[in-house]
Motif scaffolding. Structure first.
Motif, PDB file in Angstrom:
ATOM      1  N   UNK A  32      -3.235  18.075 -16.700  1.00 43.66           N
ATOM      2  CA  UNK A  32      -3.425  19.202 -17.462  1.00 43.66           C
ATOM      3  C   UNK A  32      -2.348  19.864 -18.237  1.00 43.66           C
ATOM      4  N   UNK A  33      -0.952  19.448 -17.769  1.00 45.85           N
ATOM      5  CA  UNK A  33       0.165  19.801 -18.648  1.00 45.85           C
ATOM      6  C   UNK A  33       0.798  18.879 -19.603  1.00 45.85           C
ATOM      7  N   UNK A  34       0.354  17.746 -19.244  1.00 49.96           N
ATOM      8  CA  UNK A  34       1.299  16.621 -19.823  1.00 49.96           C
ATOM      9  C   UNK A  34       1.233  16.798 -21.355  1.00 49.96           C
ATOM     10  N   UNK A  35       0.227  17.281 -22.028  1.00 53.27           N
ATOM     11  CA  UNK A  35       0.404  17.434 -23.552  1.00 53.27           C
ATOM     12  C   UNK A  35       1.245  18.473 -23.975  1.00 53.27           C
ATOM     13  N   UNK A  36       1.307  19.379 -23.215  1.00 52.04           N
ATOM     14  CA  UNK A  36       2.155  20.559 -23.475  1.00 52.04           C
ATOM     15  C   UNK A  36       3.541  20.098 -23.116  1.00 52.04           C
ATOM     16  N   UNK A  37       3.924  19.425 -22.280  1.00 50.64           N
ATOM     17  CA  UNK A  37       5.453  18.785 -22.092  1.00 50.64           C
ATOM     18  C   UNK A  37       5.617  17.767 -23.127  1.00 50.64           C
ATOM     19  N   UNK A  38       4.650  16.790 -23.466  1.00 48.59           N
ATOM     20  CA  UNK A  38       4.849  15.874 -24.690  1.00 48.59           C
ATOM     21  C   UNK A  38       5.207  16.580 -25.944  1.00 48.59           C
ATOM     22  N   UNK A  39       4.663  17.620 -26.210  1.00 49.35           N
ATOM     23  CA  UNK A  39       4.815  18.224 -27.505  1.00 49.35           C
ATOM     24  C   UNK A  39       6.203  18.901 -27.593  1.00 49.35           C
ATOM     25  N   UNK A  40       6.734  19.513 -26.352  1.00 50.42           N
ATOM     26  CA  UNK A  40       7.934  20.180 -26.462  1.00 50.42           C
ATOM     27  C   UNK A  40       9.182  18.997 -26.579  1.00 50.42           C
ATOM     28  N   UNK A  41       8.711  17.977 -25.893  1.00 53.26           N
ATOM     29  CA  UNK A  41       9.798  16.728 -25.871  1.00 53.26           C
ATOM     30  C   UNK A  41       9.947  16.289 -27.341  1.00 53.26           C
ATOM     31  N   UNK A  42       8.620  16.122 -27.817  1.00 49.40           N
ATOM     32  CA  UNK A  42       8.427  15.475 -29.224  1.00 49.40           C
ATOM     33  C   UNK A  42       9.404  16.476 -30.380  1.00 49.40           C
ATOM     34  N   UNK A  44      11.982  17.851 -29.884  1.00 49.62           N
ATOM     35  CA  UNK A  44      13.239  17.435 -29.529  1.00 49.62           C
ATOM     36  C   UNK A  44      13.637  16.162 -30.457  1.00 49.62           C
ATOM     37  N   UNK A  45      12.849  15.208 -30.122  1.00 46.40           N
ATOM     38  CA  UNK A  45      12.952  14.021 -30.914  1.00 46.40           C
ATOM     39  C   UNK A  45      11.726  13.404 -30.616  1.00 46.40           C
ATOM     40  N   UNK A  46      10.810  12.604 -31.720  1.00 47.64           N
ATOM     41  CA  UNK A  46       9.502  12.059 -31.220  1.00 47.64           C
ATOM     42  C   UNK A  46       9.759  10.776 -30.290  1.00 47.64           C
ATOM     43  N   UNK A  47      11.141  10.162 -30.343  1.00 50.67           N
ATOM     44  CA  UNK A  47      11.128   8.899 -29.674  1.00 50.67           C
ATOM     45  C   UNK A  47      11.720   9.141 -28.448  1.00 50.67           C
ATOM     46  N   UNK A  64      14.208  13.694 -18.927  1.00 52.63           N
ATOM     47  CA  UNK A  64      14.302  13.297 -20.645  1.00 52.63           C
ATOM     48  C   UNK A  64      15.187  12.386 -20.999  1.00 52.63           C
ATOM     49  N   UNK A  65      14.765  11.221 -21.270  1.00 52.80           N
ATOM     50  CA  UNK A  65      15.273  10.166 -21.504  1.00 52.80           C
ATOM     51  C   UNK A  65      15.238   9.535 -22.853  1.00 52.80           C
ATOM     52  N   UNK A  66      16.387   8.668 -23.244  1.00 50.28           N
ATOM     53  CA  UNK A  66      16.490   7.883 -24.591  1.00 50.28           C
ATOM     54  C   UNK A  66      15.660   6.750 -24.304  1.00 50.28           C
ATOM     55  N   UNK A  67      15.304   6.279 -23.168  1.00 52.13           N
ATOM     56  CA  UNK A  67      14.636   4.869 -23.078  1.00 52.13           C
ATOM     57  C   UNK A  67      15.253   3.727 -23.364  1.00 52.13           C
ATOM     58  N   UNK A  68      16.927   4.033 -23.251  1.00 56.04           N
ATOM     59  CA  UNK A  68      17.614   2.707 -23.576  1.00 56.04           C
ATOM     60  C   UNK A  68      18.259   2.649 -24.930  1.00 56.04           C
ATOM     61  N   UNK A  69      17.733   3.905 -25.642  1.00 56.28           N
ATOM     62  CA  UNK A  69      18.068   3.735 -27.198  1.00 56.28           C
ATOM     63  C   UNK A  69      19.583   4.528 -27.147  1.00 56.28           C
TER      64      UNK A  69
END
Length: 332
Positions: A32-42, A44-47, A64-69
């Motif tokens: 129920x919270x994941x969309x809100x968290x995703x929007x806030x992280x996006x 910062x940067x969509x990737x 909050x991670x760069x995922x190896x980038x």
């Protein structure tokens, strides 16, 4: 809006939502919270990527991670360094932490379910570069296309060493269908990494030499280990080049020129202090270049290097963004 402003906005949002998200974890209603968290992280940067994980010193961790980038790792690090002080409920991470216990579970990948405890690794150790080249094998890889095999391989290594650990210690990664003759259980990897680190407790410098078609010699001294992940905010390359006229036929400096170059290096690095790190020094055809790295959001190193080159005969400086230290990667 600058990156720092976006980060500040994220933390303002988090201050009003962290209790609710912690309660959602306890109630099992995180979706129920994941969309809100995703929007806030996006924002910062969509990737950038995010996840909620068990904490080590707190109940929960927000990652909050760069995922190896490498391009995004400085942003994740700045996000982390401006995080609220950890408390009993929350801690914060700029990269996924190691979780070797994950290899005790199964992983679904398309139509396949992999028992991760069957994963094996072939490991080639490069003591000079302080890196491991790793081949990853699982019995079900014979039935899987290359892309999902590679995805599973990277996940396994991330769980064993953490994202930063993979960047710091692993060179080439290959998923292999045929079981290597020297395969080891995957859980042996952290101990091998610990051994490599213990054998190389202090930094050193390596000398590399190459020769051009014209007979000129390229001489490089490079930091060992040459690992940008140890300086995640130092995303700006500062190249300071000195010309010298007294040289051997192959283009290397004469003893008199070499003395001057060494004195200049000591002076420059002394002026820069901790605001920059010297990664490599390259000498060829009457020119010596000092490859330095600094935080692009801190003008100290850039301004000091520019002032020094203006006052030094035959010196010039070039500054550009280089997360991941690609300019010196050929010297690693």
């Amino acid at each position: 809006m600058s990156g720092n402003e976006r980060i500040a906005g994220f933390w303002r949002w988090w201050a009003g939502r962290s209790d609710r998200i912690a309660a959602a974890i306890g109630a099992g209603t995180v979706p129920e919270c994941s969309d809100e968290i995703s929007a806030q992280v996006d924002a910062l940067h969509q990737d950038l990527q995010w996840e909620l994980a068990p904490g080590r010193r707190a109940q929960h961790a927000l990652v909050v991670t760069a995922g190896g980038n490498p391009e995004l790792r400085p942003l994740a690090e700045r996000w982390f360094r401006t995080a609220p002080q950890g408390d009993p409920v929350w801690e914060y991470r700029p990269a996924r932490a190691a979780d070797p216990q994950a290899l005790r579970h199964d992983l679904a990948s398309g139509p396949h379910t992999l028992g991760l405890d069957q994963t094996e690794l072939a490991i080639a150790i490069d003591e000079d570069r302080q890196l491991l080249d790793v081949s990853v094998h699982h019995p079900l890889f014979t039935d899987m296309p290359e892309e999902p095999r590679n995805r599973v391989s990277y996940l396994v290594l991330d769980w064993l060493l953490g994202e930063d650990g993979v960047e710091r210690w692993v060179g080439a990664i290959e998923s292999v269908v045929e079981r290597p003759d020297d395969a080891l259980p995957a859980e042996a990897l952290p101990e091998i990494v610990d051994g490599l680190a213990e054998r190389n407790p202090d930094g050193k410098w390596a000398m590399l030499e190459g020769r051009g078609e014209d007979g000129s010699v390229l001489l490089v001294t490079a930091r060992r280990p040459l690992k940008w992940i140890d300086y995640p905010l130092f995303d700006q390359h500062i190249g300071v080049t000195l010309g010298y006229t007294e040289q051997h036929p192959a283009g290397l400096p004469s003893p008199e020129a070499l003395t001057w170059l060494r004195e200049a290096e000591d002076e420059l690095t002394g002026i820069l202090g901790d605001s920059a790190v010297l990664a490599a020094v390259a000498t060829v055809n009457g020119q010596r270049t000092f490859h330095l790295y600094a935080d692009s959001q801190d003008r100290t190193a850039r301004d000091r290097a520019s002032k020094w080159t203006e006052a030094t005969h035959g010196a010039r400086v070039e500054v550009y963004t280089d997360p991941g230290w690609r300019t010196v990667s050929r010297f690693a």
